[in-house]
Design an enzyme around this catalytic site. Sequence first.
Site, PDB file in Angstrom:
ATOM      1  N   LYS A   1     -13.101   4.740   2.656  1.00  0.00           N
ATOM      2  CA  LYS A   1     -14.285   4.027   2.184  1.00  0.00           C
ATOM      3  C   LYS A   1     -14.841   3.123   3.278  1.00  0.00           C
ATOM      4  CE  LYS A   1     -14.358   2.432  -2.040  1.00  0.00           C
ATOM      5  NZ  LYS A   1     -14.154   1.587  -3.245  1.00  0.00           N
TER       6      LYS A   1
ATOM      7  N   GLY B   1      -9.488   3.661  -5.687  1.00  0.00           N
ATOM      8  CA  GLY B   1      -8.901   4.741  -4.899  1.00  0.00           C
ATOM      9  C   GLY B   1      -8.109   5.735  -5.725  1.00  0.00           C
ATOM     10  N   ARG B   2      -7.276   5.234  -6.633  1.00  0.00           N
ATOM     11  CA  ARG B   2      -6.416   6.135  -7.399  1.00  0.00           C
ATOM     12  C   ARG B   2      -7.149   6.810  -8.560  1.00  0.00           C
ATOM     13  NH1 ARG B   2      -5.010   0.972  -7.541  1.00  0.00           N
ATOM     14  NH2 ARG B   2      -4.930  -0.234  -9.473  1.00  0.00           N
TER      15      ARG B   2
ATOM     16  N   GLU C   1      -3.989   3.836   8.641  1.00  0.00           N
ATOM     17  CA  GLU C   1      -3.284   5.119   8.680  1.00  0.00           C
ATOM     18  C   GLU C   1      -4.273   6.277   8.834  1.00  0.00           C
ATOM     19  OE1 GLU C   1      -1.051   2.317   5.840  1.00  0.00           O
ATOM     20  OE2 GLU C   1      -3.131   2.876   6.270  1.00  0.00           O
TER      21      GLU C   1
ATOM     22  N   HIS D   1      18.186  21.633 -12.743  1.00  0.00           N
ATOM     23  CA  HIS D   1      19.332  21.846 -11.868  1.00  0.00           C
ATOM     24  C   HIS D   1      19.524  20.677 -10.907  1.00  0.00           C
ATOM     25  CE1 HIS D   1      20.055  26.052 -13.113  1.00  0.00           C
ATOM     26  NE2 HIS D   1      18.758  26.023 -13.370  1.00  0.00           N
TER      27      HIS D   1
ATOM     28  N   LYS E   1      -0.031  -4.485   4.001  1.00  0.00           N
ATOM     29  CA  LYS E   1      -0.954  -4.095   5.072  1.00  0.00           C
ATOM     30  C   LYS E   1      -1.213  -5.265   6.017  1.00  0.00           C
ATOM     31  CE  LYS E   1      -3.517  -0.616   2.385  1.00  0.00           C
ATOM     32  NZ  LYS E   1      -4.830  -0.255   1.816  1.00  0.00           N
TER      33      LYS E   1
ATOM     34  N   GLU F   1       0.766   1.765  -9.408  1.00  0.00           N
ATOM     35  CA  GLU F   1      -0.127   0.861  -8.694  1.00  0.00           C
ATOM     36  C   GLU F   1      -1.052   0.137  -9.655  1.00  0.00           C
ATOM     37  OE1 GLU F   1      -1.380   1.720  -4.398  1.00  0.00           O
ATOM     38  OE2 GLU F   1      -3.254   2.044  -5.496  1.00  0.00           O
TER      39      GLU F   1
END
Length: 552
Positions: free
Chosen positions: A218, A279-280, A224, A396, A515, A365
């Site tokens: 954005k 964001g999410r 990152e 399993h 951050k 979050e």
Amino acid sequence: MDTTTVNLANVASPAPLHCAISVALRQHYQALSSVHMRELFAADPQRFERFSLQVGDILLDYSKNRITAETLQLLTQLAEVADVAGWRDRLFNGEKINNTEDRAVLHTALRNQSNTPVLVDGADVMPAVNAVIAQMGVFAERVRSGTWTGYTGKPIVDVVNVGIGGSDLGPHMVYQALKDYRHARLNMHYVSNVDGAHIKEKLETLDPATTLFIVASKTFTTQETMTNADYAREWFLQHAEDAAHIAQHFVAVSTNRDAVVAFGIDPDNMFGFWDWVGGRYSLWSAIGLSIVLAVGADNFKALLSGAHAMDTHFRTAPFERNMPVILALLGVWYSNFFGAESHAVLPYDHYLRSLPLYLQQADMESNGKSVDRDGNTVDYNTGPIIWGTSGINGQHAFYQLLHQGTRLIPADFIVSVTEQNSLPEQHDILMANFLAQTEALMHGRTLDETLSSGVTAPHAPKVFAGNHPSNALLLDALTPHSLGMLIALYEHKIFVQGIIWNLNSYDQWGVELGKQLAKRILPELTATSTVNTHDASTNGLINHYRQRRPTR
């Protein structure tokens, strides 16, 4: 803290979990906690019909929960006390319910297929939303048809989405889920990890002449994402040599025009979104550009349409027949009255294998908070730990703990009724396991049943207590529409739980702190003097790294 130790009747607080209904729920829990679901099923042959719900493409069976009609009545009253209906209206109407950032929360507007006006600060956002969706469709068609070519004139073959968090998890999950709808030529790749091995290993397999990069940030400053984007740019220019070619191989999902242009991207190929898109919750926005490229504009609109169908159901259905509300209330029941600390998501569908990862961010979050929306420290459990993997693999791996462990772990089992790969026998095996696991978790096996079944000694380890709750979610088929419904279902579940816990589910200040500290530490890793500005542990680790860091 486990709310079983809190005398809610004597706590003065406006939080819904401190109201009279919560006290009644505590008393109801005490009466029901020793009741086994076997007894509930034996007493009510219509239990499945009573506690199941079909909404569009999705059937929810919640009968294998430790509930009665009274439980749901009390939980519904808790939702009413929390004013879930009022907050729901505020959400859809564009009010700034993200109070710490003074923002509206309008991912629902991104899929508003009715196109009814949605106002933010008095302005209808729908024309801008529709314009971006149209822009995405036009661009995607150029790439998919081959009219958009790379600098050598060849059509694009590989698309690399460079993002992190919501700019990566949502689009990646949907791309995997909709494999049957993908373009035959185009391959999507998702790079998020700032560990250089991720992008370096990915680019080693690609041809720069036929690769398109989507840089999803954005602000166009996310550390990152921009570190990976800069590496991709450098890699590309080592082959293409001319910076003018960047415009044919890089596009941006951003709002920072100046930074996008400085990178070398044509601003006509910048796809924008708004501060009211978290964001999410952003896969419905331009962040979903890789989805549109993969499955086409029509299938992306079907995804939006499915989400809109669930939005409509959530807005209009009474609480006692409202799928997101029911799932949310069941989660509150186990978290705040049974003391459950985690919740498993178990898709019996290979294409949904990334759904648990996606929901980890969406849920943890959003509701991983210890301070409520009024600034008060909470004294009750909030967001659970979300975890899981594809069902058969999980059987399993960790199902032993679900069946016979000491923790209560509610679980969602998800499956598609229609198989997709022309392997009906394998799908029947998958379905049999899906059904068997929910039955075994609920029913268990007594000592008498163990002995009568002919199981050899020792017998005690082969007894299963059962009484472990689960929800079964059956999709008619895994399509863009049903996937949209499923994702929106979980989004609204998270919202309802946040309201009952009196949280702002749409900020994430804990993430921001990490951050900020990382930016402070980064230059210290190459400092010439010993670092001593942190705690002893952090100082020691920084200095250890500096001493052993290879010379560059």
